[in-house]
Design an enzyme around this catalytic site. Structure first.
Site, PDB file in Angstrom:
ATOM      1  N   ASP A  66      37.239 -46.978  52.500  1.00 52.66           N
ATOM      2  CA  ASP A  66      36.444 -45.965  53.196  1.00 52.66           C
ATOM      3  C   ASP A  66      36.143 -44.895  52.163  1.00 52.66           C
ATOM      4  OD1 ASP A  66      35.531 -43.713  54.584  1.00 52.66           O
ATOM      5  OD2 ASP A  66      36.737 -44.158  56.351  1.00 52.66           O
ATOM      6  N   TYR A 175      19.760 -36.691  55.422  1.00 47.29           N
ATOM      7  CA  TYR A 175      19.587 -37.900  54.599  1.00 47.29           C
ATOM      8  C   TYR A 175      18.849 -37.596  53.295  1.00 47.29           C
ATOM      9  CZ  TYR A 175      18.760 -42.822  53.510  1.00 47.29           C
ATOM     10  OH  TYR A 175      18.741 -44.061  52.895  1.00 47.29           O
ATOM     11  N   VAL A 208      14.012 -51.696  54.020  1.00 48.92           N
ATOM     12  CA  VAL A 208      14.726 -52.943  54.289  1.00 48.92           C
ATOM     13  C   VAL A 208      15.200 -52.968  55.746  1.00 48.92           C
ATOM     14  CG1 VAL A 208      16.673 -54.380  53.582  1.00 48.92           C
ATOM     15  CG2 VAL A 208      15.500 -52.947  51.880  1.00 48.92           C
TER      16      VAL A 208
HETATM   17  N1  LIG Z   1      17.546 -50.006  54.659  1.00 51.66           N
HETATM   18  C1  LIG Z   1      16.684 -49.269  53.953  1.00 51.66           C
HETATM   19  O1  LIG Z   1      15.458 -49.326  54.153  1.00 51.66           O
HETATM   20  C2  LIG Z   1      17.212 -48.343  52.889  1.00 51.66           C
HETATM   21  C3  LIG Z   1      16.250 -47.639  52.111  1.00 51.66           C
HETATM   22  C4  LIG Z   1      16.703 -46.788  51.109  1.00 51.66           C
HETATM   23  C5  LIG Z   1      18.061 -46.666  50.880  1.00 51.66           C
HETATM   24  N2  LIG Z   1      18.962 -47.365  51.634  1.00 51.66           N
HETATM   25  C6  LIG Z   1      20.385 -47.190  51.324  1.00 51.66           C
HETATM   26  O2  LIG Z   1      20.981 -48.444  51.142  1.00 51.66           O
HETATM   27  C7  LIG Z   1      22.386 -48.359  51.430  1.00 51.66           C
HETATM   28  C8  LIG Z   1      22.787 -49.495  52.358  1.00 51.66           C
HETATM   29  O3  LIG Z   1      22.143 -49.296  53.601  1.00 51.66           O
HETATM   30  P1  LIG Z   1      21.698 -50.465  54.573  1.00 51.66           P
HETATM   31  O4  LIG Z   1      20.245 -50.336  54.772  1.00 51.66           O
HETATM   32  O5  LIG Z   1      22.246 -51.776  54.121  1.00 51.66           O
HETATM   33  O6  LIG Z   1      22.395 -49.972  55.930  1.00 51.66           O
HETATM   34  P2  LIG Z   1      23.560 -50.586  56.838  1.00 51.66           P
HETATM   35  O7  LIG Z   1      23.263 -51.998  57.185  1.00 51.66           O
HETATM   36  O8  LIG Z   1      23.746 -49.589  57.927  1.00 51.66           O
HETATM   37  O9  LIG Z   1      24.835 -50.597  55.871  1.00 51.66           O
HETATM   38  C9  LIG Z   1      25.532 -49.437  55.538  1.00 51.66           C
HETATM   39  C10 LIG Z   1      26.887 -49.861  55.018  1.00 51.66           C
HETATM   40  O10 LIG Z   1      27.611 -48.673  54.616  1.00 51.66           O
HETATM   41  C11 LIG Z   1      28.893 -48.744  55.203  1.00 51.66           C
HETATM   42  N3  LIG Z   1      29.529 -47.437  55.322  1.00 51.66           N
HETATM   43  C12 LIG Z   1      29.120 -46.349  56.004  1.00 51.66           C
HETATM   44  N4  LIG Z   1      30.015 -45.361  55.883  1.00 51.66           N
HETATM   45  C13 LIG Z   1      31.010 -45.822  55.092  1.00 51.66           C
HETATM   46  C14 LIG Z   1      32.205 -45.285  54.585  1.00 51.66           C
HETATM   47  N5  LIG Z   1      32.604 -44.035  54.887  1.00 51.66           N
HETATM   48  N6  LIG Z   1      32.980 -46.044  53.768  1.00 51.66           N
HETATM   49  C15 LIG Z   1      32.603 -47.300  53.445  1.00 51.66           C
HETATM   50  N7  LIG Z   1      31.505 -47.883  53.922  1.00 51.66           N
HETATM   51  C16 LIG Z   1      30.702 -47.149  54.723  1.00 51.66           C
HETATM   52  C17 LIG Z   1      28.680 -49.420  56.543  1.00 51.66           C
HETATM   53  O11 LIG Z   1      29.906 -49.884  57.078  1.00 51.66           O
HETATM   54  P3  LIG Z   1      30.120 -50.099  58.683  1.00 51.66           P
HETATM   55  O12 LIG Z   1      29.579 -51.459  59.008  1.00 51.66           O
HETATM   56  O13 LIG Z   1      31.617 -50.007  58.822  1.00 51.66           O
HETATM   57  O14 LIG Z   1      29.383 -49.002  59.397  1.00 51.66           O
HETATM   58  C18 LIG Z   1      27.749 -50.544  56.094  1.00 51.66           C
HETATM   59  O15 LIG Z   1      28.495 -51.576  55.492  1.00 51.66           O
HETATM   60  C19 LIG Z   1      22.603 -46.962  52.027  1.00 51.66           C
HETATM   61  O16 LIG Z   1      23.109 -46.100  51.024  1.00 51.66           O
HETATM   62  C20 LIG Z   1      21.202 -46.537  52.428  1.00 51.66           C
HETATM   63  O17 LIG Z   1      21.055 -45.138  52.444  1.00 51.66           O
HETATM   64  C21 LIG Z   1      18.564 -48.190  52.630  1.00 51.66           C
END
Ligand SMILES: NC(=O)c1ccc[n+]([C@@H]2O[C@H](COP(=O)([O-])OP(=O)(O)OC[C@H]3O[C@@H](n4cnc5c(N)ncnc54)[C@H](OP(=O)(O)O)[C@@H]3O)[C@@H](O)[C@H]2O)c1
Length: 257
Positions: A66, A175, A208
């Protein structure tokens, strides 16, 4: 297991790797022959993802992590040190966003909560893992940012990734500003580490389809993992202090900070 540029088997840690882009990055790095530590804050979700990826024949190891809990971060670092003694790549992927409220109505607690994960969590994990990265001949740190963290693009109301039309730039206080701070964190570490082989870069993975945006994104997690994996496996001539965005070109596009 294939070798990295040093001839040694590579090791990597991905935070928030139980789903979404983090899991796709974990899968791809493992497909490239890395031993990948799959960081997850929830044991069941982490073990489920580990089982799934091991079922594909990949060298993936769940580690409880975490990013907002320093004792969990320190235990993860100790375990990786005990098991492999070094780290070749750290992908700071874990990230959250609060409810999409205008800045003037965003509760301060929401901003603090987002910063705990997106900014302070990255610093905690990076500092805990740096001793291991320094033992690699080619350490790489990849910070999962967003074009929404770019001050230059926000001020010009232009989204170079084309998700939002000209003149439109979302105003997500917690954010956007957490990712802007993460960008500053990225450049600051890159500058401290310039006289080492460690390269530190930020990535905007594209829009994504994952839980963070209610699966509205247009790219798959595998597509979103492409540039992060590229930056995690850079050769010695690769950039540091760069902000790279997904644009379907082989090396991605350089974004303005
Ligand atoms: N999706 C997009 O379009 C997009 C665009 C730009 C940037 N991003 C960035 O890409 C990264 C991944 O996002 P995603 O799109 O794959 O979203 P996601 O599917 O919601 O995944 C987020 C991940 O972060 C984990 N997490 C959250 N808080 C945490 C903590 N305190 N300690 C450890 N793990 C934690 C979540 O775990 P849980 O399952 O336990 O909640 C999950 O595994 C993020 O940094 C996001 O800001 C995403």
């Amino acid at each position: 297991m294939s070798a990295d540029i040093t001839g040694a088997p590579g090791t990597a840690l991905v935070t928030g790797a139980n789903k979404g882009i983090g899991r796709a990055v974990t899968r791809r790095l493992a497909q490239l022959g890395r031993r990948v530590y799959l960081g997850a804050r929830d044991e069941q979700r982490g073990l489920t993802a580990e089982r799934e990826l091991r079922g594909e024949g990949l060298d993936v190891h769940f580690v409880h992590l975490d990013v907002t809990d320093e004792s969990s971060v320190s235990r993860a670092a100790k375990r990786i040190e005990r098991e492999v003694g070094h780290l070749d790549a750290l992908v700071n992927n874990a990230g959250i966003g609060g409810p999409p409220l205008p800045p003037s109505r965003t509760p301060l607690d929401e901003v603090r909560r987002t910063y705990e994960t997106n900014v302070f969590g990255v610093i905690a994990v990076t500092n805990a893992m740096l001793p291991l990265l320094r033992r690699s001949p080619a350490g790489r740190i990849v910070n999962m940012s967003s074009v929404l963290g770019s001050l230059a693009h926000a001020a010009a109301l232009e989204d170079p990734t084309g998700v939002f039309p000209p003149g439109v730039f979302p105003v997500l206080l917690d954010y956007n500003t957490s990712k802007a701070a993460l960008n500053a964190v990225t450049v600051t570490y890159a500058n401290e580490l310039r006289d080492t082989p460690i390269l530190v870069n930020a990535v905007s993975p594209g829009f994504v389809a994952t839980d963070i945006n209610g699966h509205q994104g247009t790219l798959t997690p595998e597509e979103g993992a492409r540039i992060p994996v590229l930056l995690a496996t850079l050769g010695p001539d690769g950039p540091t202090a760069a902000f790279v965005g997904e644009d379907s070109t082989p090396t991605g596009q350089r974004l303005s900070w």
